[in-house]
Design a protein around this motif. Structure first.
Motif, PDB file in Angstrom:
ATOM      1  N   LEU C  40      37.036  40.546  28.725  1.00  0.00           N
ATOM      2  CA  LEU C  40      36.258  39.309  28.778  1.00  0.00           C
ATOM      3  C   LEU C  40      35.425  39.269  30.057  1.00  0.00           C
ATOM      4  N   SER C  41      36.035  39.673  31.153  1.00  0.00           N
ATOM      5  CA  SER C  41      35.277  39.557  32.400  1.00  0.00           C
ATOM      6  C   SER C  41      34.128  40.553  32.429  1.00  0.00           C
ATOM      7  N   LEU C  42      34.315  41.698  31.791  1.00  0.00           N
ATOM      8  CA  LEU C  42      33.181  42.628  31.672  1.00  0.00           C
ATOM      9  C   LEU C  42      32.071  41.996  30.852  1.00  0.00           C
ATOM     10  N   LEU C  43      32.473  41.367  29.770  1.00  0.00           N
ATOM     11  CA  LEU C  43      31.462  40.746  28.915  1.00  0.00           C
ATOM     12  C   LEU C  43      30.771  39.590  29.630  1.00  0.00           C
ATOM     13  N   ILE C  44      31.546  38.867  30.426  1.00  0.00           N
ATOM     14  CA  ILE C  44      30.939  37.777  31.202  1.00  0.00           C
ATOM     15  C   ILE C  44      29.846  38.345  32.095  1.00  0.00           C
ATOM     16  N   VAL C 152      32.954  31.219  47.941  1.00  0.00           N
ATOM     17  CA  VAL C 152      33.255  29.805  47.735  1.00  0.00           C
ATOM     18  C   VAL C 152      33.249  29.566  46.229  1.00  0.00           C
ATOM     19  N   GLN C 153      34.006  28.595  45.802  1.00  0.00           N
ATOM     20  CA  GLN C 153      34.056  28.341  44.366  1.00  0.00           C
ATOM     21  C   GLN C 153      32.776  27.669  43.885  1.00  0.00           C
ATOM     22  N   VAL C 154      32.126  28.303  42.948  1.00  0.00           N
ATOM     23  CA  VAL C 154      30.937  27.704  42.341  1.00  0.00           C
ATOM     24  C   VAL C 154      31.253  27.252  40.919  1.00  0.00           C
ATOM     25  N   ALA C 155      32.043  28.043  40.230  1.00  0.00           N
ATOM     26  CA  ALA C 155      32.360  27.711  38.834  1.00  0.00           C
ATOM     27  C   ALA C 155      33.015  26.338  38.775  1.00  0.00           C
ATOM     28  N   PRO C 156      32.735  25.600  37.705  1.00  0.00           N
ATOM     29  CA  PRO C 156      33.452  24.343  37.533  1.00  0.00           C
ATOM     30  C   PRO C 156      34.952  24.620  37.426  1.00  0.00           C
ATOM     31  N   ASP C 157      35.760  23.668  37.836  1.00  0.00           N
ATOM     32  CA  ASP C 157      37.217  23.891  37.866  1.00  0.00           C
ATOM     33  C   ASP C 157      37.752  24.447  36.561  1.00  0.00           C
ATOM     34  N   TRP C 158      37.227  23.927  35.453  1.00  0.00           N
ATOM     35  CA  TRP C 158      37.790  24.329  34.159  1.00  0.00           C
ATOM     36  C   TRP C 158      37.430  25.756  33.774  1.00  0.00           C
ATOM     37  N   ALA C 159      36.523  26.356  34.532  1.00  0.00           N
ATOM     38  CA  ALA C 159      36.172  27.744  34.208  1.00  0.00           C
ATOM     39  C   ALA C 159      36.423  28.655  35.398  1.00  0.00           C
ATOM     40  N   TYR C 160      37.271  28.234  36.293  1.00  0.00           N
ATOM     41  CA  TYR C 160      37.485  28.982  37.515  1.00  0.00           C
ATOM     42  C   TYR C 160      38.843  29.683  37.484  1.00  0.00           C
ATOM     43  N   ARG C 163      42.994  32.185  34.908  1.00  0.00           N
ATOM     44  CA  ARG C 163      43.573  31.489  33.764  1.00  0.00           C
ATOM     45  C   ARG C 163      42.491  30.893  32.861  1.00  0.00           C
ATOM     46  N   ASN C 164      41.333  30.732  33.410  1.00  0.00           N
ATOM     47  CA  ASN C 164      40.265  30.089  32.631  1.00  0.00           C
ATOM     48  C   ASN C 164      39.161  31.063  32.250  1.00  0.00           C
ATOM     49  N   ARG C 165      39.541  32.307  32.088  1.00  0.00           N
ATOM     50  CA  ARG C 165      38.541  33.312  31.789  1.00  0.00           C
ATOM     51  C   ARG C 165      37.814  33.028  30.475  1.00  0.00           C
ATOM     52  N   VAL C 166      38.559  32.573  29.480  1.00  0.00           N
ATOM     53  CA  VAL C 166      37.938  32.315  28.181  1.00  0.00           C
ATOM     54  C   VAL C 166      36.897  31.200  28.293  1.00  0.00           C
ATOM     55  N   GLU C 167      37.211  30.209  29.088  1.00  0.00           N
ATOM     56  CA  GLU C 167      36.265  29.114  29.284  1.00  0.00           C
ATOM     57  C   GLU C 167      34.984  29.640  29.931  1.00  0.00           C
ATOM     58  N   LEU C 168      35.169  30.485  30.952  1.00  0.00           N
ATOM     59  CA  LEU C 168      34.004  31.049  31.627  1.00  0.00           C
ATOM     60  C   LEU C 168      33.206  31.908  30.644  1.00  0.00           C
ATOM     61  N   TYR C 169      33.940  32.594  29.794  1.00  0.00           N
ATOM     62  CA  TYR C 169      33.299  33.427  28.780  1.00  0.00           C
ATOM     63  C   TYR C 169      32.366  32.586  27.925  1.00  0.00           C
ATOM     64  N   PHE C 170      32.880  31.485  27.447  1.00  0.00           N
ATOM     65  CA  PHE C 170      32.043  30.655  26.577  1.00  0.00           C
ATOM     66  C   PHE C 170      30.903  29.989  27.335  1.00  0.00           C
ATOM     67  N   LEU C 171      31.187  29.634  28.569  1.00  0.00           N
ATOM     68  CA  LEU C 171      30.118  29.027  29.371  1.00  0.00           C
ATOM     69  C   LEU C 171      28.953  30.005  29.531  1.00  0.00           C
ATOM     70  N   ALA C 235      26.836  33.609  40.508  1.00  0.00           N
ATOM     71  CA  ALA C 235      27.611  32.923  41.541  1.00  0.00           C
ATOM     72  C   ALA C 235      28.866  32.318  40.947  1.00  0.00           C
ATOM     73  N   ALA C 236      28.734  31.788  39.727  1.00  0.00           N
ATOM     74  CA  ALA C 236      29.879  31.132  39.117  1.00  0.00           C
ATOM     75  C   ALA C 236      30.925  32.124  38.625  1.00  0.00           C
ATOM     76  N   THR C 237      30.508  33.347  38.335  1.00  0.00           N
ATOM     77  CA  THR C 237      31.517  34.311  37.889  1.00  0.00           C
ATOM     78  C   THR C 237      32.161  35.020  39.068  1.00  0.00           C
ATOM     79  N   GLU C 238      31.387  35.238  40.121  1.00  0.00           N
ATOM     80  CA  GLU C 238      31.931  35.961  41.269  1.00  0.00           C
ATOM     81  C   GLU C 238      32.477  34.995  42.317  1.00  0.00           C
ATOM     82  N   ASN C 239      31.876  33.825  42.395  1.00  0.00           N
ATOM     83  CA  ASN C 239      32.190  32.878  43.448  1.00  0.00           C
ATOM     84  C   ASN C 239      32.067  33.539  44.812  1.00  0.00           C
ATOM     85  N   PHE C 240      31.002  34.280  44.948  1.00  0.00           N
ATOM     86  CA  PHE C 240      30.850  35.146  46.110  1.00  0.00           C
ATOM     87  C   PHE C 240      29.438  35.687  46.113  1.00  0.00           C
ATOM     88  N   VAL C 241      28.902  35.945  47.305  1.00  0.00           N
ATOM     89  CA  VAL C 241      27.571  36.536  47.354  1.00  0.00           C
ATOM     90  C   VAL C 241      27.460  37.485  48.543  1.00  0.00           C
TER      91      VAL C 241
END
Ligand code: ATP
Ligand code: ATP
Ligand code: LEU
Ligand code: MG
Ligand code: MG
Lengths: 388, 274, 341, 258, 286
Positions: C40-44, C152-160, C163-171, C235-241
């Protein structure tokens, strides 16, 4: 697991029982500018595990399996690989990297996944200071340990004037931040920081500034393929004669590259295979020579220490559970190639001996080598605890 | 008061390096007429077109269109004011279909080009304009062919269709029949005649085929070495000795129409003599 | 101009993208796949780069502009998101609105200076600008963390977090799909067709009345805005730059993706993004000599897929169409008009 | 025996079947004109002979040797010169450099590589070449097209349309060829130059066989000895020019000429 | 005054080094419009090749020649196998040569290992002059000499020989050149061989200055492009001027304002191109 994964127990005559292996996931810079360091680290790690398990590569009756992933020196790739190790290979422990930015990323994953991360050789202070989390343990010597060892020794009389030449990047400025206070504390005066682009084609004009400033000490922080060129030009500019040049001494390749130019150079070194007089080191040198046809190098010792620490920690904890491992490792001492290492409780940094040396020709090696001036005890080079 | 002047050049000049390609060219083109510019190769005809259409800026002189100074305006603004041009070497959108080539030309004159959300193909006015223009040049059957796949003659016609779709008041045609077969030339001439018959547009044309020139021009301007050497009605021009010497030659370069018989005889002789 | 272009349309036009999107949307519900958060994270990552690649295609495939500095806008998005999160506590959605504004302004500024030059020269100037900002990001280390980067966390809490990889996937999938649909629409608009005209023949486009410079600037702004969205997603997937997001290597990645996918097709580059992200990561896990393997892979793709993956699909479509017409109409003699179809 | 023969030549461009059976013979020492409406396949025929768009079926035979599958440079080296429809001049090179490239296996004489040749006024009479060496040929070309001498050091892309055409023709005349393939040479030339060109073609034909594609029927009729008519990628007529000139029905049928 | 002269000399050295690095690229890029991203790798292979020969034979001249030969052969092979199928498709060539970078990088690491290798200055070229009280190594003079020689020879080849013109013609219209009886494929292969040779010669000459390390390819590629573009496409002499400009700028900025050194190449390129879009000596309308 694919071709990148190798069992450390290749020669270990397994008992044939299908005990669940303990997986160590290594993310490090197998390719890219830091590839040489990663190579040393990996060899050291394997030897460390072999040493600590008495050659069985098994602990708690379970074989140890090492899976190596290449971060190519870039943090996002490293992070991706760590996720792979955690999600797909379900590794129990993470280890690496040769790059501090990569290690910082992995450290935060380790925290999210609640997996132990044994850092080596990444040397950036942040991992055990500002960016510390409890899953991080580090066997690597770090920049401020170098600074504490080398900075004091470089100042010979009060008022010694210092110029600090470093790359124009975060690594360079953080080294300047680490060393310069030590120089000042020892009575020196830092008259200038000169920051040079890491990919500078020529150093002559920068070095001319150093000549003009005519300091007593030229401190050089550098890493990368062109370090050889830098020291060669320091020689050509006659700076070795005009002032004391000091640096954190690099690996064998850089010593070979420096050639005769380096003779007389003094500085701190984390490890050189002739320096420690310990049984572990003797074993390491002999075994490394046997396996790879050459003695171990700068970061081999750190890799080995990481391997030993992991095995000893698991033995002590009786488990690979991160919580138990942390408990076991905190404050733990173990014998590694450089002597006794101790994981400080507060920041999990391994305190360890460091070496202040002079570069000499010894007749034995066809390149100049460090000769010990003085071994600094773990306490002497213990950086202040800066965990918030 | 004379007739309404649509285009006027006043003493326009330009040189490239040391070469004066246009030297003080003054010319008035009355509205709704067909003016042909002729002259030897390298006389500066295409250069003059380039000046009028804004590809070059004159080093001196002015160009007036409908009484307004358009000197030095960029090409797209000149096009939008109502001057469309074809090029001596065919100049199309090669990877697009015939229809799309023309549709884009039609779209350019409208106000929709900065629309981001409408479907371009849904804008009927441009498609219809394009189809009409293609019909005028007789290419309505070729709409889906890629421009680069057309034979040469069709490319020339396509280019004229693009001009028509721009709905310009003034058309600059640079050798519209160059490379056309005997069979196709009357088609192009018919197209031009048709445009003229509509009575809306003015045409300024460069053409080397003298039979066509003489047949359809209202007036002719002759350039040589960057200057106007003669101007007048077709009859006046053919009669002009300088023009004959500098440009026409004896047989008008085997000009097509009219000279057919003569050429035929010559050919027969030639063949017989060979 | 620079390369053969695969043509839009055919079954690739609508059915194929729909099928791909459907499969991707169902993927997390499949037993083995849904569990594999690594995949999933590769696909993200692939979705993020698909958006980036599509933005690049606006320039390269549709307007015919080769940029070696497109990472500037991607990186702008990432830095905007990270810096906003770090210093203003702003979240993902704020970044998603702010970054395009910043990118648009930047594109206007950079474009008005650099779009006056063409071809390879523009490629180099654009690279110069991007590298310049990379250096700025590196030198401003007190703010940006320099080459150590900034987390720093950029992703919304529900996709961070894991544990929330699937949510990030759909986002990220949703954003990629929306981008695809919007861009498709925009590129079929009069504006989009004008870009194509410019790609085909700048002089001709000007001569029929298009302000070529303005449209190119428009294309750059559009591409920059979309790239910045990709940057925010990154930024939201890595939370890092790190500054290298602005660097030429990042642009080169997207260039490879576009070419391998098939430029000028929108979907092709998106597909290319997936292939390159997956191939790079997977190969490097399966063989130590992954660079060799990747290099050879590039070479083979280039040699055997001249139109990119999209071109391949198109060739299939054409062959089928040919078979159909041969069967239906018997022996149509190829002649002037038969060739027209 | 014919110098060049095409026998049932079939050529595709991409998937398009362009030539669907072109058969023709070009007798030596004469001008054969290839006629046909736009899109008939005239240009493609010449390109097929040159090996630029090779035939997929059929044979191309030159001086008794099959050249169907030779690469273009091999075809050229057998003594075939080619003036393409779009002129094929090198726009970024100077006129002099264009000519230098064209001298087969040699180069222009030293002084002329930089300096422009002198003594070529506009519109001189074009007597045949005085001799057969390169210098004589060059002299002839420059007398034929004095514009070239005047534009010697200018980049060819800045030449006027007609001047470019002159360069394209002049270029092939520099080398000795047994056969010239010339695609619409009169396109874009001023009438007076077309006239000169007609004469030049006759001169050329005195030593070199010519296969000419020409839309200017007047010119074609004036210079052609033989005619071949293509229609829709096929040979539909082959015979003498005189026959075509004498047969209005034939002309109307294939050429749309009354 | 002395300082300025000395800095200028340093700048000149680095400039000619840049020129040597960029010359092969300039040739291939300028002449054939091929963006050869593997150029840096050829340069690096020149260094390693020369080093290996030098260590084996101790003969520096042989090392230079051998290194150059390596480049020539690889250049020709690249053209034959990788570029030839892709003429007219510039971006595919980019992709292809990027693939080659990966392959070459890997090969270098496999053959010579990941560690930097020292490359000793040959005895005859060791030592330093003193220029206004400041040291100036002899080897730098050697670099200047080789750089100027290469420029002169290639310049003559391009402007005087018919071959140079043929290449330019062939880039514009391959078909037409072929139709004039020239086997353009051979010519193009030759140009690539020459470009590769120049790249490798640059690497070999730079060896004792730079040492051999695996990042040579990557770190020199971009600056080489900058030099070529600033100089103007198709202008070999432009590359020389641009290289010297870059060298001088680096020298003076490095001394007087090191904090700006990081961005100076790029800034230079941006400024030149905004003011003179076709580069220093590029043809108009590029
Ligand atoms: N951009 C340019 N740079 C240099 N010279 C040029 C340029 N454009 C045109 N010329 C020169 O100016 C002169 C006039 O050229 P122009 O194209 O206007 O001729 P023309 O009358 O259209 O000729 P033709 O009938 O052959 O097309 C020629 O000598 C040409 O070489
Ligand atoms: N690249 C191409 N792709 C597809 N079809 C082409 C291509 N080039 C030419 N054709 C087609 O091939 C046919 C023959 O073209 P060709 O150029 O040989 O004709 P021609 O007789 O020389 O015509 P003209 O008198 O207009 O020059 C035409 O129908 C044309 O549309
Ligand atoms: C391996 C180390 C000593 C240096 C490395 N660059 C780091 O980031 O820590
Ligand atoms: Mg003209
Ligand atoms: Mg034709």
């Amino acid at each position: 697991s694919g071709g990148g994964s190798r069992s450390a127990g290749e020669g270990g005559g397994g008992g044939g029982r299908a005990a669940e292996p303990i997986k160590i996931g290594v993310v490090t810079s197998v390719t890219g500018p830091l590839a040489g360091y990663a190579d040393q680290e990996i060899k050291g790690l394997k030897l460390g595990i072999q040493y600590a398990t008495g050659g069985t590569n098994e602990v708690l009756g379970r074989p140890i399996e090492i899976i190596i992933e290449d971060d190519t020196g870039s943090p996002d790739v490293g992070k991706q690989k760590a996720v792979k190790l955690l999600e797909q290979d379900k590794v129990h422990i993470l280890q690496g990297s040769a790059s501090t930015p990569v290690a910082l990323q992995i450290a935060s994953l380790a925290e999210q996944y609640e997996v132990l991360y044994m850092v080596d050789p990444a040397a950036g202070d942040q991992l055990t200071t500002t960016d510390f989390n409890k899953y991080i343990f580090r066997t690597a010597g770090i920049n401020s340990q170098d600074a504490l060892a080398g900075g004091k020794a470089a100042i010979e009389k009060p008022g010694d004037r210092v110029v600090h030449l470093a790359p124009d990047n975060a690594f360079g400025t953080s080294a300047q931040d680490a060393w310069n206070p030590v120089f000042e504390e020892a009575g020196g005066v830092v008259v200038r920081n000169i920051n040079v682009p890491l990919d500078a084609k020529d150093f002559a004009t920068y070095l001319q500034q150093v000549r003009d400033l005519d300091p007593d000490v030229l401190m050089v922080t550098w890493s990368g393929g062109n370090a050889l060129k830098l020291f060669q030009q320091i020689g050509e500019m006659g700076l070795f004669d005009q002032m004391r040049v000091t640096t954190s001494i690099g690996d064998r390749a850089s010593l070979q590259g420096l050639g005769d130019a380096a003779v007389g150079l003094r500085g701190v070194v984390r490890y050189f295979y002739t320096l420690p007089k310990t049984p572990v080191n003797d074993w390491l040198v002999a075994e490394h020579q046997k396996l790879y046809g050459e003695p171990p190098d700068l970061f081999t010792a750190g890799g080995m220490a990481a391997g030993i620490a992991i095995v000893e920690g698991i033995k002590k904890a009786g488990s690979t559970d991160a919580g138990k491992l942390i408990e076991a490792l905190e404050g733990m001492s173990f014998e590694g190639p450089k002597g006794t290492y101790t994981f400080r409780k507060e920041d999990h940094q391994a305190l360890q001996p460091m070496y202040y040396v002079e570069i000499v020709k010894d007749g034995e090696h066809d390149y100049p080598v460090p000769r010990l001036i003085n071994e600094l005890s773990p306490e002497e080079t213990a950086p202040p605890v800066r965990v918030n | 008061m004379g007739p309404e002047i649509l285009l006027e050049t006043q003493e326009v000049s330009i040189s490239f390096g040391g070469l004066a390609a246009n030297r003080g060219i003054s010319m008035q083109v009355p509205a709704r007429t067909l003016r042909t510019v002729i002259g030897p190769n390298g006389a500066g005809k295409t250069t003059l077109f380039n000046l009028i259409s804004g590809i070059y800026k004159p080093s001196s002189g002015r160009i007036l269109f409908k009484g307004q100074d358009i000197t030095g305006l960029p090409p797209h603004l000149i096009a939008r004011r109502g001057i469309g041009r074809s090029f001596q070497l065919t100049n199309l959108f090669p990877e697009l279909t015939v229809l799309e080539n023309v549709r884009l030309a039609a779209q350019a004159r409208g106000r929709h080009s900065w629309h981001f959300w409408r479907r371009a193909e849904g804008l009927a006015e441009y498609r219809e304009a394009a189809e009409a223009a293609l019909e005028t040049v007789g290419m309505q059957d070729r709409t889906r062919v890629l421009a680069r796949e057309l034979a040469h003659g069709e490319k020339r016609k396509l280019e004229i269709a693009m001009l028509l779709a721009m709905d310009p008041e003034l058309l600059l045609l640079d050798e519209p029949t160059a490379g056309m077969s005997r069979e196709e030339v009357p088609g192009i001439i018919a197209v031009i005649e048709r445009i003229r018959a509509q009575g809306k547009r003015t045409i300024l044309m460069v053409e080397h085929k003298m039979d066509i020139v003489l047949e359809i021009s209202d007036a002719i301007t002759v350039l040589a070495e960057g200057t106007v050497i003669a101007e007048g009605s077709p009859q006046e021009i053919v009669a002009d000795e300088r023009v004959q010497a500098a440009y026409l030659g004896a047989s008008h370069g085997y000009a097509l129409a009219g000279s057919w018989q003569a050429a035929g005889e010559e050919g027969t002789d030639g063949a017989a003599g060979a | 101009m620079l390369l053969r272009r695969a043509k839009e349309g055919g079954w690739l036009g609508a059915a194929a993208p729909a099928a791909v999107i459907l499969v991707l949307a169902l993927l997390p519900f499949m037993p083995v796949v849904g569990e594999n958060r690594y995949l999933l994270s590769l696909l993200i990552g692939a979705f993020v780069f698909a958006v980036f690649a599509m933005s690049f295609d606006v320039l390269l495939g549709y307007t015919g502009i080769v940029s070696f500095g497109h990472a500037l806008f991607f990186g702008t998005g990432t830095y905007t998101a990270i810096l906003l999160a770090k210093y203003a506590g702003a979240g993902f959605w704020t970044a998603l609105t702010a970054a395009p504004l910043v990118a648009a302004l930047l594109a206007l500024a950079v474009g008005s200076l650099s779009l006056r030059v063409k071809g390879v020269y523009f490629a180099m100037v654009s690279m110069a600008f991007a590298e310049f900002f990379r250096v700025v990001a590196e030198k401003a280390s007190p703010i940006t963390g320099g080459s150590d980067g900034l987390a720093v966390q950029v992703a919304p809490d529900w996709a961070y977090g894991p544990r929330n990889r699937v949510e990030l996937y759909f986002l990220t999938l949703a954003l990629a799909v929306v981008t695809y649909l919007v861009l498709r629409r925009v590129l079929a608009s009069p504006f989009g067709r004008t870009l194509v005209a410019i790609r085909e023949n700048e002089q001709r486009a000007a001569a029929v009345g298009y302000n070529v410079f303005a449209f190119k600037l428009g294309a750059l702004v559009l591409a920059g805005v979309v790239a910045s969205l990709a940057g925010v997603m990154y930024a939201a997937t890595e939370n890092f730059v790190v500054p290298s997001v602005l660097g030429v290597d990042t642009t080169i990645q997207v260039l490879l993706m576009s070419i391998i996918g098939g430029v000028g097709t929108l979907g092709g580059p998106a597909l290319g993004a997936g292939i390159i992200r997956l191939a790079g990561t997977l190969l490097s896990s399966y063989t130590e000599r992954w660079r060799l393997a990747l290099g050879v892979l590039y070479a083979l793709l280039v040699l055997f897929l001249p139109g990119g993956l999209a071109g391949l699909a198109r060739a299939f479509g054409r062959r089928r169409a040919a078979r159909r017409s041969a069967a239906g109409e018997g022996g149509v003699v190829a002649g002037g008009t038969a060739r027209a179809s | 025996m014919a110098l060049l023969e095409l026998d049932g030549v079939q050529t595709y461009i991409g998937e398009y079947h362009i030539l669907q059976g072109v058969t023709l013979a070009v007798p030596p020492g004469a001008i054969t004109v290839l006629l046909g409406r736009n899109g008939a396949g005239k240009t493609t025929t010449l390109r097929t002979v040159m090996g630029l768009t090779p035939a997929r079926a059929g044979r191309v035979v030159f001086r008794g040797e099959e050249i169907t599958r030779l690469a273009p440079h091999q075809v050229a080296r057998r003594g075939i010169g080619y003036v393409p429809e779009d002129r094929g001049i090198f726009r970024d090179l100077t006129v002099a450099e264009n000519l230098r490239v064209a001298v087969r296996g040699g180069d222009l004489p030293w002084p002329l590589r930089g300096r422009a040749p002198e003594g070529y006024a506009r519109g001189g009479p074009a007597d045949p070449p005085r001799g057969s060496g390169l210098e004589a040929r060059l002299d002839w070309v420059l007398r034929l097209f004095p514009d070239l001498a005047r534009a010697w050091r200018r980049t060819a892309g800045t030449l006027s349309g007609g001047q470019q055409q002159m360069l394209a023709i002049g270029r092939v005349l520099l080398s000795e060829n047994a056969l010239l393939l010339i695609d619409e040479p009169s396109k874009g030339l001023a009438p007076v130059v077309v006239e000169q060109l007609g004469e030049a073609l006759r001169q050329i034909a005195a030593q070199t066989t010519v296969l000419l594609v020409e839309q200017n029927f007047g010119l074609a009729a004036a210079v052609g000895d033989h005619a071949v008519v293509l229609d829709d990628g096929r040979t539909v007529y082959q015979g003498s020019m005189a026959e075509i000139l004498g047969d209005a029905a034939l002309r109307r049928r294939y050429l749309g000429v009354a | 005054m002395g300082l300025i002269t000395w800095l200028a000399l340093q700048g000149l050295t680095v400039g000619l080094l840049w020129f040597l690095i960029a010359s092969g690229l300039s040739l291939i890029f300028g002449l054939m419009n091929v963006l050869n991203f593997a150029h840096g790798a050829l340069y690096m292979l020149g260094t390693y090749g020369a080093l290996t020969i030098y260590m084996a034979t101790g003969n520096f001249v042989l090392a230079l020649a051998g290194g150059t030969l390596v480049g020539a052969v690889l250049g020709a092979l690249i053209e034959l196998l990788a570029i030839r199928p892709l003429y007219g498709r510039q971006l595919f060539q980019v992709l292809m040569t990027m693939g080659l970078i990966l392959v070459f990088d890997e090969a270098v690491e496999a053959i010579w290992g990941p560690y930097p290798l020292p490359f000793a200055v040959p005895a005859a070229l060791q030592g330093t002059f003193t220029v206004f009280d400041r040291p100036f190594p002899v080897y730098r003079l050697f670099i200047i000499g080789v750089g100027l020689t290469v420029w002169l020879l290639v310049h003559l080849f391009l402007t005087r020989s018919r071959l140079g013109i043929i290449v330019r013609a062939g880039v514009e219209d391959r078909e037409m050149v072929q139709a004039l009886g020239i086997d353009i494929r051979k010519v193009f292969t030759g140009v690539f061989a020459l470009g590769g040779a120049l790249a490798a010669l640059g690497g070999a000459v730079a060896g004792p200055f730079e040492g051999a390390h695996t990042t040579l390819a990557a770190e020199n590629l971009l600056p080489a492009f900058i030099v070529v573009v600033v100089g103007g496409l198709g202008s070999f002499t432009g590359s020389l001027l641009a290289a010297i400009l870059v060298g001088l700028t680096q020298a003076f900025v490095g001394y007087y304002a090191p904090q700006f050194a990081l961005a100076v190449n790029i800034a230079l390129m941006a400024v030149v191109l905004v003011l003179r879009p076709q580069g220093l000596l590029g043809r108009q309308g590029g």
